[in-house]
Design an enzyme around this catalytic site. Sequence first.
Site, PDB file in Angstrom:
ATOM      1  N   ASP A   1     -11.151   2.988   4.408  1.00 30.39           N
ATOM      2  CA  ASP A   1     -11.554   1.590   4.268  1.00 30.39           C
ATOM      3  C   ASP A   1     -13.070   1.435   4.175  1.00 30.39           C
ATOM      4  O   ASP A   1     -13.572   0.375   3.799  1.00 30.39           O
ATOM      5  CB  ASP A   1     -11.037   0.754   5.445  1.00 30.39           C
ATOM      6  CG  ASP A   1      -9.720   0.049   5.124  1.00 30.39           C
ATOM      7  OD1 ASP A   1      -9.458  -0.205   3.932  1.00 30.39           O
ATOM      8  OD2 ASP A   1      -8.963  -0.243   6.054  1.00 30.39           O
TER       9      ASP A   1
ATOM     10  N   LYS B   1       0.826  -1.203   0.000  1.00 30.88           N
ATOM     11  CA  LYS B   1       0.000   0.000   0.000  1.00 30.88           C
ATOM     12  C   LYS B   1       0.863   1.256   0.000  1.00 30.88           C
ATOM     13  O   LYS B   1       0.580   2.222  -0.715  1.00 30.88           O
ATOM     14  CB  LYS B   1      -0.938  -0.018   1.214  1.00 30.88           C
ATOM     15  CG  LYS B   1      -2.020  -1.076   1.123  1.00 30.88           C
ATOM     16  CD  LYS B   1      -2.746  -1.294   2.440  1.00 30.88           C
ATOM     17  CE  LYS B   1      -3.761  -2.420   2.331  1.00 30.88           C
ATOM     18  NZ  LYS B   1      -4.425  -2.734   3.608  1.00 30.88           N
TER      19      LYS B   1
ATOM     20  N   GLN C   1      -4.491  -1.333   9.821  1.00 34.70           N
ATOM     21  CA  GLN C   1      -4.292  -2.640   9.203  1.00 34.70           C
ATOM     22  C   GLN C   1      -4.840  -3.737  10.118  1.00 34.70           C
ATOM     23  O   GLN C   1      -4.461  -3.824  11.288  1.00 34.70           O
ATOM     24  CB  GLN C   1      -2.806  -2.875   8.913  1.00 34.70           C
ATOM     25  CG  GLN C   1      -2.517  -4.183   8.214  1.00 34.70           C
ATOM     26  CD  GLN C   1      -3.131  -4.257   6.822  1.00 34.70           C
ATOM     27  OE1 GLN C   1      -3.071  -3.315   6.059  1.00 34.70           O
ATOM     28  NE2 GLN C   1      -3.729  -5.394   6.505  1.00 34.70           N
TER      29      GLN C   1
END
Length: 286
Positions: free
Chosen positions: A120, A53, A97
């Site tokens: 997200d 990422k 994460q």
Amino acid sequence: MAQIIDGRAMARALSDETATRVAAIVAQAGQPPALAVVLVGDDPASQVYVRRKISECARVGIRSVEHRLPVDHPQDALLTLIDQLNGDPAIHGILIQLPLPPHIDAALVLDRIDPAKDVDGFHPVNVGRLSTGTGGLVPCTPLGIMRLLDSVIDDYRGLNAVVIGKSNIVGKPVAMLLLEREATVTVTHIETLHLPDIARKADIIVAAAGAPHLVRGYWVKPGAIVIDVGINRIAQADGSSQIVGDCATQELDHAKAVTPVPGGVGPMTIACLLHNTVLAAERARA
């Protein structure tokens, strides 16, 4: 032969579009959008995902800010860090994460993120906006799935879609996105009876069960479109491992189009994360 939907090529195209938008923001604001990435612990898979990422952020010009915390990092301290990131106008996206260590309540942590920075798309506010069709940031994998489907479908109205898997991350949100397009959606799961019979009626199958080669050729009617979300690591006789999806792709020649694993949904997920970060930055400046 089924058409192979090239997720890598589509991800590159989306990332190129994102880079153009980043350049426009830099030209107007003098600084790029910024994504804060928080990793707690040393899970090897999580470290790989984070590196990927961050690398993609650099490629499109997004500034990444890493917070790598020890596995025993206190939950209260993590919440304090999120509060600081929420209040920092130079940070436009926050990514925690997953998975988090067992002593940390993941739901509490994700709820603490400012919905406007929740790239997200997991915050209840964004989930609610998705379910009511009122905007918000859409979870990255479902957003990528819809872009893959858009490459082979012009009109969803009246199509039968079967989603295999009811997770909050993929199954439920992609079902809502398909409903928005006027598809008729059936969400199935591990307790669903007669799943092969249900799948055989589908024009669209989204397989997100986390079960290797679950969807066999006889589950899929001729001309159906199959999106394989599964990423399963299978041990081989020689000690190596192979990554396979939730579908037996070699049995799906009669489908209209399928996504490969790897190279299908995965690259689009990261590209959509970058897209969401830039979208959050654009909305912050509006």
